[in-house]
Design an enzyme around this catalytic site. Sequence first.
Site, mmCIF file in Angstrom:
data_model
loop_
_atom_site.group_PDB
_atom_site.id
_atom_site.type_symbol
_atom_site.label_atom_id
_atom_site.label_comp_id
_atom_site.label_asym_id
_atom_site.label_seq_id
_atom_site.Cartn_x
_atom_site.Cartn_y
_atom_site.Cartn_z
ATOM 1 N N ARG A 155 -8.346 -3.351 -17.142
ATOM 2 C CA ARG A 155 -7.339 -4.208 -17.796
ATOM 3 C C ARG A 155 -6.444 -4.898 -16.767
ATOM 4 N NH1 ARG A 155 -7.263 0.776 -21.606
ATOM 5 N NH2 ARG A 155 -6.551 1.699 -19.664
ATOM 6 N N ILE A 156 -5.894 -4.135 -15.821
ATOM 7 C CA ILE A 156 -4.966 -4.738 -14.856
ATOM 8 C C ILE A 156 -5.735 -5.541 -13.800
ATOM 9 C CG2 ILE A 156 -3.174 -4.261 -13.119
ATOM 10 C CD1 ILE A 156 -2.455 -1.762 -14.878
ATOM 11 N N ARG A 176 -16.641 0.864 -11.382
ATOM 12 C CA ARG A 176 -17.640 1.901 -11.684
ATOM 13 C C ARG A 176 -18.922 1.235 -12.182
ATOM 14 N NH1 ARG A 176 -14.327 6.518 -14.334
ATOM 15 N NH2 ARG A 176 -14.196 4.957 -15.954
ATOM 16 N N THR A 235 -1.262 -1.003 -6.177
ATOM 17 C CA THR A 235 -0.323 -0.757 -7.282
ATOM 18 C C THR A 235 -0.959 0.202 -8.291
ATOM 19 O OG1 THR A 235 -1.094 -2.684 -8.537
ATOM 20 C CG2 THR A 235 0.773 -3.054 -7.068
ATOM 21 N N SER A 236 -1.939 1.019 -7.829
ATOM 22 C CA SER A 236 -2.581 1.946 -8.782
ATOM 23 C C SER A 236 -1.959 3.335 -8.640
ATOM 24 C CB SER A 236 -4.097 1.954 -8.585
ATOM 25 O OG SER A 236 -4.454 2.459 -7.308
ATOM 26 N N ARG A 237 -2.549 4.182 -7.793
ATOM 27 C CA ARG A 237 -1.978 5.488 -7.491
ATOM 28 C C ARG A 237 -2.154 5.753 -6.005
ATOM 29 N NH1 ARG A 237 0.283 5.125 -11.582
ATOM 30 N NH2 ARG A 237 0.277 6.500 -13.403
ATOM 31 N N GLU A 266 4.007 10.904 -3.436
ATOM 32 C CA GLU A 266 5.182 10.284 -4.017
ATOM 33 C C GLU A 266 6.209 11.331 -4.484
ATOM 34 O OE1 GLU A 266 3.763 6.885 -6.245
ATOM 35 O OE2 GLU A 266 5.471 7.132 -7.563
ATOM 36 N N HIS A 284 7.439 2.277 -6.826
ATOM 37 C CA HIS A 284 6.649 2.444 -8.066
ATOM 38 C C HIS A 284 7.282 1.674 -9.236
ATOM 39 C CE1 HIS A 284 3.736 5.392 -10.265
ATOM 40 N NE2 HIS A 284 3.754 4.195 -10.853
ATOM 41 N N ILE A 285 7.257 0.346 -9.124
ATOM 42 C CA ILE A 285 7.901 -0.492 -10.151
ATOM 43 C C ILE A 285 6.915 -1.472 -10.798
ATOM 44 C CG2 ILE A 285 10.251 -0.339 -9.233
ATOM 45 C CD1 ILE A 285 9.749 -3.101 -7.872
ATOM 46 N N GLY A 286 5.614 -1.119 -10.744
ATOM 47 C CA GLY A 286 4.579 -2.026 -11.256
ATOM 48 C C GLY A 286 4.875 -2.593 -12.638
HETATM 49 N N1 LIG Z 1 2.207 0.796 -10.118
HETATM 50 C C1 LIG Z 1 2.420 0.958 -11.400
HETATM 51 O O1 LIG Z 1 3.552 1.036 -11.846
HETATM 52 C C2 LIG Z 1 1.265 1.002 -12.336
HETATM 53 C C3 LIG Z 1 0.109 1.646 -11.991
HETATM 54 N N2 LIG Z 1 -0.959 1.678 -12.853
HETATM 55 C C4 LIG Z 1 -2.206 2.315 -12.422
HETATM 56 O O2 LIG Z 1 -3.256 1.376 -12.590
HETATM 57 C C5 LIG Z 1 -4.404 2.060 -13.064
HETATM 58 C C6 LIG Z 1 -5.342 1.092 -13.748
HETATM 59 O O3 LIG Z 1 -4.865 0.754 -15.027
HETATM 60 P P1 LIG Z 1 -5.777 -0.042 -16.080
HETATM 61 O O4 LIG Z 1 -6.217 -1.315 -15.492
HETATM 62 O O5 LIG Z 1 -5.073 -0.058 -17.372
HETATM 63 O O6 LIG Z 1 -7.023 0.930 -16.171
HETATM 64 P P2 LIG Z 1 -8.477 0.589 -16.718
HETATM 65 O O7 LIG Z 1 -9.042 1.895 -17.131
HETATM 66 O O8 LIG Z 1 -8.432 -0.525 -17.694
HETATM 67 O O9 LIG Z 1 -9.230 0.049 -15.420
HETATM 68 C C7 LIG Z 1 -9.599 0.855 -14.364
HETATM 69 C C8 LIG Z 1 -10.927 0.356 -13.824
HETATM 70 O O10 LIG Z 1 -11.253 1.135 -12.671
HETATM 71 C C9 LIG Z 1 -12.636 1.465 -12.716
HETATM 72 N N3 LIG Z 1 -12.849 2.711 -11.958
HETATM 73 C C10 LIG Z 1 -12.579 3.975 -12.326
HETATM 74 N N4 LIG Z 1 -12.875 4.842 -11.327
HETATM 75 C C11 LIG Z 1 -13.356 4.076 -10.320
HETATM 76 C C12 LIG Z 1 -13.845 4.375 -9.034
HETATM 77 N N5 LIG Z 1 -13.894 5.630 -8.583
HETATM 78 N N6 LIG Z 1 -14.264 3.344 -8.264
HETATM 79 C C13 LIG Z 1 -14.203 2.061 -8.717
HETATM 80 N N7 LIG Z 1 -13.751 1.727 -9.928
HETATM 81 C C14 LIG Z 1 -13.331 2.718 -10.718
HETATM 82 C C15 LIG Z 1 -12.971 1.605 -14.189
HETATM 83 O O11 LIG Z 1 -14.344 1.389 -14.415
HETATM 84 C C16 LIG Z 1 -12.092 0.521 -14.804
HETATM 85 O O12 LIG Z 1 -12.778 -0.700 -14.913
HETATM 86 C C17 LIG Z 1 -3.814 3.157 -13.954
HETATM 87 O O13 LIG Z 1 -4.699 4.239 -14.069
HETATM 88 C C18 LIG Z 1 -2.564 3.543 -13.233
HETATM 89 O O14 LIG Z 1 -2.806 4.625 -12.376
HETATM 90 C C19 LIG Z 1 -0.889 1.085 -14.064
HETATM 91 C C20 LIG Z 1 0.256 0.452 -14.471
HETATM 92 C C21 LIG Z 1 1.436 0.366 -13.645
HETATM 93 O O1 LIG Z 2 2.359 3.987 -13.064
HETATM 94 C C1 LIG Z 2 2.486 3.572 -14.162
HETATM 95 C C2 LIG Z 2 1.536 3.665 -15.199
HETATM 96 O O2 LIG Z 2 1.777 3.087 -16.263
HETATM 97 O O3 LIG Z 2 0.505 4.328 -15.022
#
Ligand SMILES: NC(=O)C1=CN([C@@H]2O[C@H](COP(=O)(O)OP(=O)(O)OC[C@H]3O[C@@H](n4cnc5c(N)ncnc54)[C@H](O)[C@@H]3O)[C@@H](O)[C@H]2O)C=CC1
Ligand SMILES: O=CC(=O)O
Length: 323
Positions: A155-156, A176, A235-237, A266, A284-286
């Site tokens: 999604r992101i 994946r 901006t993931s983890r 963190e 961590h303000i994504g």
């Molecule tokens: N910095 C922040 O404040 C924020 C951080 N996040 C992080 O962003 C991450 C992603 O969010 P979404 O896009 O909603 O998740 P999502 O589930 O829609 O997308 C994640 C994508 O990563 C792929 N994936 C999973 N494991 C993988 C791997 N080992 N290698 C390659 N690709 C892989 C999946 O197939 C999927 O397409 C969240 O899990 C969260 O940890 C999300 C929002 C805010």
């Molecule tokens: O890090 C934020 C999240 O929504 O995940």
Amino acid sequence: MFKIFVTSKISDSALNILKSVGEVEVWEKEETLNGPALLEKIKDQDAVLSMVNNFITDDILQQASKLKVIGNCGVGYNNIDIASAEKRGIVVTNTPDVLNDATADLTWALILGMARRIVEADHFVREGKFTGWLPHLFIGNMVYGKKLGIIGMGRIGSAVCQRAKGFNMKVYYYNRNPLPKEKEQEYNARYVDLETLLKECDYITIHAPLNEESYHLIGREELHLMKKDAYLINTSRGPLIDEQALYEHLKEGKIAGAALDVYEHEPKIVEGLLALDNVILLPHIGSATYETRTKMAELAANNIANVLSGKEPITPVTKGLKI
Ligand SMILES: NC(=O)C1=CN([C@@H]2O[C@H](COP(=O)(O)OP(=O)(O)OC[C@H]3O[C@@H](n4cnc5c(N)ncnc54)[C@H](O)[C@@H]3O)[C@@H](O)[C@H]2O)C=CC1
Ligand SMILES: O=CC(=O)O
């Protein structure tokens, strides 16, 4: 009356949703609840609205015997022991989609901020060092027309990709699984293996969740594959990157720069990073926009309200209702 605990201040609109189904207690302090203090607060609750930095472990879940639902206010849920919750019939929900645009926007702020040295230049002006235009002052790199690498095209990642069109970028992605061909055409993105992406892209941004497979997805060897003038954005983890190895690469100028919103341990940060100019560090303000945080809290609250009133959760991570 159900008892609901909220681990941080949230919007009144979300609180009102919770109050319609139970008695609500909110942790108002800035200090993050974890460990025994978190257990003490949630052990007699029916529901918890948690934040992404409240670690809800197997040990806590075992002792919180009344718990029926955890509404995590975040899309990532690596802070919760999902297998343990599932085993105990506790529903866990997250907040997908409502934060895609805010997080994608912040990712772009980091790409541009890094490329054009915005933070360094701002410090320079504030320090009174700006004495007039110079042809060599804060020369950065072009973003327009360059090659963007997206790791995790969910999604992101997709929202980040859409924004790349305005910068006329060639986009490679690693996921994946590859996207359907129509989606690739719509996004104008090409699926490649991780090695190709790392070797060829100018800006590499990570959007995969933290799980067993993704831990240190970008380690020393992967960093080594990156071009000397490439940038890494996360901006993931934090644990997706070996932060010590990243620090060493940045210090030795083996890559051009990095921009991080999240950290391996963190809120601790590998100390040396703080002294480097070629890195931007955010707390961590994504998803931190007024609109988004309100939507996240409301979605988490609606998930909890649904479960407590016997309805299906809107965005479940687990399956299996306890009540
Ligand atoms: N910095 C922040 O404040 C924020 C951080 N996040 C992080 O962003 C991450 C992603 O969010 P979404 O896009 O909603 O998740 P999502 O589930 O829609 O997308 C994640 C994508 O990563 C792929 N994936 C999973 N494991 C993988 C791997 N080992 N290698 C390659 N690709 C892989 C999946 O197939 C999927 O397409 C969240 O899990 C969260 O940890 C999300 C929002 C805010
Ligand atoms: O890090 C934020 C999240 O929504 O995940």
